[in-house]
Design an enzyme around this catalytic site. Structure first.
Site, PDB file in Angstrom:
ATOM      1  N   ASP A   1       0.801  -1.238   0.000  1.00 41.40           N
ATOM      2  CA  ASP A   1       0.000   0.000   0.000  1.00 41.40           C
ATOM      3  C   ASP A   1       0.824   1.274   0.000  1.00 41.40           C
ATOM      4  O   ASP A   1       0.399   2.291  -0.521  1.00 41.40           O
ATOM      5  CB  ASP A   1      -0.935   0.029   1.224  1.00 41.40           C
ATOM      6  CG  ASP A   1      -0.172   0.207   2.528  1.00 41.40           C
ATOM      7  OD1 ASP A   1       0.741  -0.599   2.800  1.00 41.40           O
ATOM      8  OD2 ASP A   1      -0.481   1.155   3.264  1.00 41.40           O
TER       9      ASP A   1
ATOM     10  N   ASP B   1       5.468   0.330   3.492  1.00 44.68           N
ATOM     11  CA  ASP B   1       5.661  -0.942   4.193  1.00 44.68           C
ATOM     12  C   ASP B   1       5.299  -2.101   3.256  1.00 44.68           C
ATOM     13  O   ASP B   1       5.115  -1.911   2.066  1.00 44.68           O
ATOM     14  CB  ASP B   1       4.811  -0.957   5.470  1.00 44.68           C
ATOM     15  CG  ASP B   1       3.356  -0.638   5.156  1.00 44.68           C
ATOM     16  OD1 ASP B   1       2.984  -0.662   3.966  1.00 44.68           O
ATOM     17  OD2 ASP B   1       2.590  -0.359   6.092  1.00 44.68           O
TER      18      ASP B   1
ATOM     19  N   TYR C   1      -5.997   0.533   8.503  1.00 41.68           N
ATOM     20  CA  TYR C   1      -7.078   0.913   7.582  1.00 41.68           C
ATOM     21  C   TYR C   1      -8.424   0.509   8.163  1.00 41.68           C
ATOM     22  O   TYR C   1      -9.221  -0.170   7.524  1.00 41.68           O
ATOM     23  CB  TYR C   1      -6.860   0.307   6.187  1.00 41.68           C
ATOM     24  CG  TYR C   1      -5.692   0.941   5.476  1.00 41.68           C
ATOM     25  CD1 TYR C   1      -5.826   2.177   4.855  1.00 41.68           C
ATOM     26  CD2 TYR C   1      -4.448   0.321   5.450  1.00 41.68           C
ATOM     27  CE1 TYR C   1      -4.752   2.773   4.217  1.00 41.68           C
ATOM     28  CE2 TYR C   1      -3.365   0.918   4.814  1.00 41.68           C
ATOM     29  CZ  TYR C   1      -3.524   2.144   4.201  1.00 41.68           C
ATOM     30  OH  TYR C   1      -2.461   2.734   3.570  1.00 41.68           O
TER      31      TYR C   1
ATOM     32  N   GLU D   1       5.805   9.727   3.313  1.00 43.37           N
ATOM     33  CA  GLU D   1       5.444   8.394   2.813  1.00 43.37           C
ATOM     34  C   GLU D   1       4.530   8.500   1.590  1.00 43.37           C
ATOM     35  O   GLU D   1       3.554   9.233   1.600  1.00 43.37           O
ATOM     36  CB  GLU D   1       4.731   7.585   3.910  1.00 43.37           C
ATOM     37  CG  GLU D   1       4.475   6.131   3.486  1.00 43.37           C
ATOM     38  CD  GLU D   1       3.892   5.258   4.599  1.00 43.37           C
ATOM     39  OE1 GLU D   1       3.114   5.797   5.421  1.00 43.37           O
ATOM     40  OE2 GLU D   1       4.206   4.055   4.634  1.00 43.37           O
TER      41      GLU D   1
END
Ligand SMILES: *[C@@H]1O[C@H](CO)[C@@H](O)[C@H](O)[C@H]1NC(C)=O
Ligand SMILES: *[C@@H]1O[C@H](CO)[C@@H](O)[C@H](O)[C@H]1NC(C)=O
Ligand SMILES: *[C@@H]1O[C@H](CO)[C@@H](O)[C@H](O)[C@H]1NC(C)=O
Ligand SMILES: *[C@@H]1O[C@H](CO)[C@@H](O)[C@H](O)[C@H]1NC(C)=O
Ligand SMILES: *[C@@H]1O[C@H](CO)[C@@H](O)[C@H](O)[C@H]1NC(C)=O
Ligand SMILES: *[C@@H]1O[C@H](CO)[C@@H](O)[C@H](O)[C@H]1NC(C)=O
Ligand SMILES: *[C@@H]1O[C@H](CO)[C@@H](O)[C@H](O)[C@H]1NC(C)=O
Length: 515
Positions: A82, A85, A233, A488
């Site tokens: 995603d 990571d 999430y 990120e």
């Protein structure tokens, strides 16, 4: 009740070129959108999990997670990580795939040679989702134990953290993750309709099957596979929005009245999550949060998508057009009801939470699409106090967001890696931070990579096209691997931007010499 099959493509797909607002000033601050589009799509190769094909262009990445699914007797190899990571979170991954597909459906004819690359990015997602939905009445929601994954900072190629598969079933349902996968299948079935009809049929069939599962066995994956989903999430906005989003896409893909009836009968049942503005004050809207759109909330996306087929049909336009108009008025700075976002001094749109550029790119996408539908029907949006928003104004507004992201901002910083003279060098992304297997073939264990995270130098591998979380609200940016909200990248920042960039590429052909 309406029962006739409605024409779902009453408006032309090709956007009319909206040249009205293109001034000398805006041309001067324009960027090379062709270059940005190519890079925006290339980024997805850096997020690939599984066996990489010979056509892989981002060659510092190698095969990874080749045993995914073995814990549940399934083949779950493939899909996308995603963000920075190595977990495969299927809920945001499906939203990414839906948005890539929508980008191609609306703007694919403007992409040139990048259309093929965009379709391959979609197929990398859908091939994986076919595996994740291969067992009837079950859907894989997450692969990779998020806590285990986040406790190590390994390259995907070296991972030895638990690759747990989290599966929703009849007894332990997950309507949001399942319905978003159904939406991704329906949208992508339209993408492949002309070029690969068999694949398209397969995707559509699976979409119907998965949607039925999502609707029949209702519940949130928070409760069923919470260890895999929360807090990363967690579904905050409930699953009704995904069910309606899935049904809307299925209606667009099939034209079957049942799906349209489902949307009309349930549109008032969306959860009215209390949405707060930047000051923390609750902002309530009828029919749920009509101003929200992202991996969690599909609300304004549903209204804009449906508006395509109800724009000129007064019997069916309610509440979709009204709510899409409210969405527009909640964003544009000159609108008296602008209250769902704030703006930095440099003009970037902000919403609370991290990874802010996801809001700028996804809202820009919806506004661009709505501008096209408005233009095709000579519509404007009236926000009150004599503020009238034209399609040209939406394009002009969106261009401001796009140009900010690509470098027209107080720092002169492009927030897309590898684009322009100045861009983030220390993004929060394991594959980019640690050396490639080419340079360092030896295994790097759980904390063996810390030395690279702590280094003062730039990341070792260029994750070309990655758009990071972006600057703070005062237009400052900390180029630090540890400032996760700012540095990120995520797949759902880039996915809607693919469509937006294709549009601006076509609008400024003088920047993109024909080959
Ligand atoms: C824009 O980028 C494309 C692709 O990288 C390149 O071929 C083209 O020359 C660039 N255009 C300008 C005006 O620099
Ligand atoms: C598509 O499906 C049909 C019917 O199942 C089959 O006959 C045909 O060979 C398939 N075409 C391709 C290109 O796979
Ligand atoms: C669609 O899916 C159903 C249920 O899995 C299957 O029986 C049917 O053969 C499929 N149809 C096509 C055209 O693939
Ligand atoms: C999911 O979990 C979060 C955090 O625990 C909670 O706020 C939210 O209401 C839950 N959503 C649903 C649909 O249960
Ligand atoms: C709207 O409904 C009315 C009453 O049923 C009907 O006469 C009219 O033709 C409909 N309009 C459209 C655009 O379908
Ligand atoms: C939007 O339009 C205004 C007024 O014409 C202009 O000053 C501004 O530069 C435009 N913005 C962009 C990004 O094109
Ligand atoms: C800008 O905002 C950041 C994040 O809130 C803060 O750390 C920084 O001090 C601010 N900088 C200035 C110059 O105000």
């Amino acid at each position: 009740m309406m029962s006739k099959i409605m024409c779902r493509n009453t408006l032309p797909r090709v956007l009319i070129i909206l040249a009205g607002m293109i001034t000398a000033a805006s041309l001067a601050s324009s960027h090379n959108y062709t270059d940005a589009l190519s890079k925006c799509i290339l980024f997805f190769e850096g997020q690939r999990s599984g066996n990489l094909p010979p056509s892989q262009r981002m060659t510092w990445r190698k095969d990874s997670a080749l045993k995914d699914g073995s814990d549940v007797g399934m083949d779950l190899v493939g899909g996308y990580y995603d963000a920075g990571d190595n977990v495969k979170f299927n809920f945001p991954m499906a939203f990414t795939t839906t948005m890539l597909s929508w980008s191609v459906l609306e703007f694919g004819n403007l992409m040139g040679s990048d259309l093929q690359q965009a379709m391959e990015a979609i197929r990398w997602g859908t091939d994986y989702f076919l595996k994740a939905t291969n067992v009837p009445d079950s859907v894989v929601g997450v692969v990779g134990d998020p806590i285990g994954d986040h406790s190590c900072s390994q390259r995907p190629e070296d991972m030895d953290t638990p690759r747990t598969s989290y599966v929703v079933t009849k007894e332990k349902p997950g309507s949001e993750v399942s319905a978003e996968i159904a939406a991704a299948f329906a949208a992508s079935s339209l993408v492949f309709k002309d070029s690969d009809n068999n694949y398209s049929t397969l995707l559509l069939n699976r979409s119907m099957q998965v949607f039925e599962f999502a609707d029949k066995y209702r519940g949130s994956y928070n409760d069923s596979i919470g260890e895999g989903a929360c807090p990363f999430y967690c579904d905050f906005s409930g699953y009704m929005d995904e069910l309606l989003w899935g049904a809307s896409w299925l209606y667009k893909a099939t034209g079957a009245a049942d799906y349209w009836n489902y949307v009309r009968e349930n549109i008032d049942k969306m959860e009215s999550t209390v949405i707060r503005n930047f000051n923390g004050d609750p902002v309530s809207y009828i029919n749920g949060a009509v101003t929200e759109f992202g991996w969690d909330s599909k609300h304004s996306g549903i209204n804009v998508l449906v508006s395509q087929w109800v724009m000129t049909d007064p019997n069916n336009s309610s509440p979709f057009i009204l709510n899409a108009d409210k969405f527009v008025c909640s964003i544009l700075p000159e609108s008296p009801t602008q209250k769902s976002v704030t703006y930095s001094p440099g003009g970037l749109l902000f919403k609370p939470g991290g990874s802010n550029l996801q809001h700028s790119t996804s809202i820009s996408y919806l506004l661009m699409v709505y501008a096209g539908y408005m233009k095709a029907t000579n519509k404007v949006v009236n926000c009150g106090n004599n503020v009238v928003i034209t399609p040209d104004r939406l394009v002009n507004f969106t261009k401001g967001q796009v140009d900010y992201i690509l470098g027209s901002n107080p720092l002169g910083m492009s927030y897309m890696v590898g684009f322009g003279p100045q861009f983030p060098q220390k993004i929060h992304h394991r594959g980019s931070v640690l050396p490639s297997l080419d340079q360092h073939p030896q295994h790097i264990d759980c904390r063996g990579g810390d030395v690279y995270w702590q280094s003062q130098g730039p990341n070792l591998n260029l994750l070309t096209g990655a758009i990071v979380g972006g600057p703070a609200e005062n237009d400052t940016f900390q180029d630090s691997r540890y400032n996760v909200p700012q540095s990120e990248p995520t797949t759902y920042i880039n996915a809607p931007f693919v469509g937006v960039l294709a549009y601006f590429k076509s609008l400024f052909p003088q920047l993109n010499p024909r080959k």
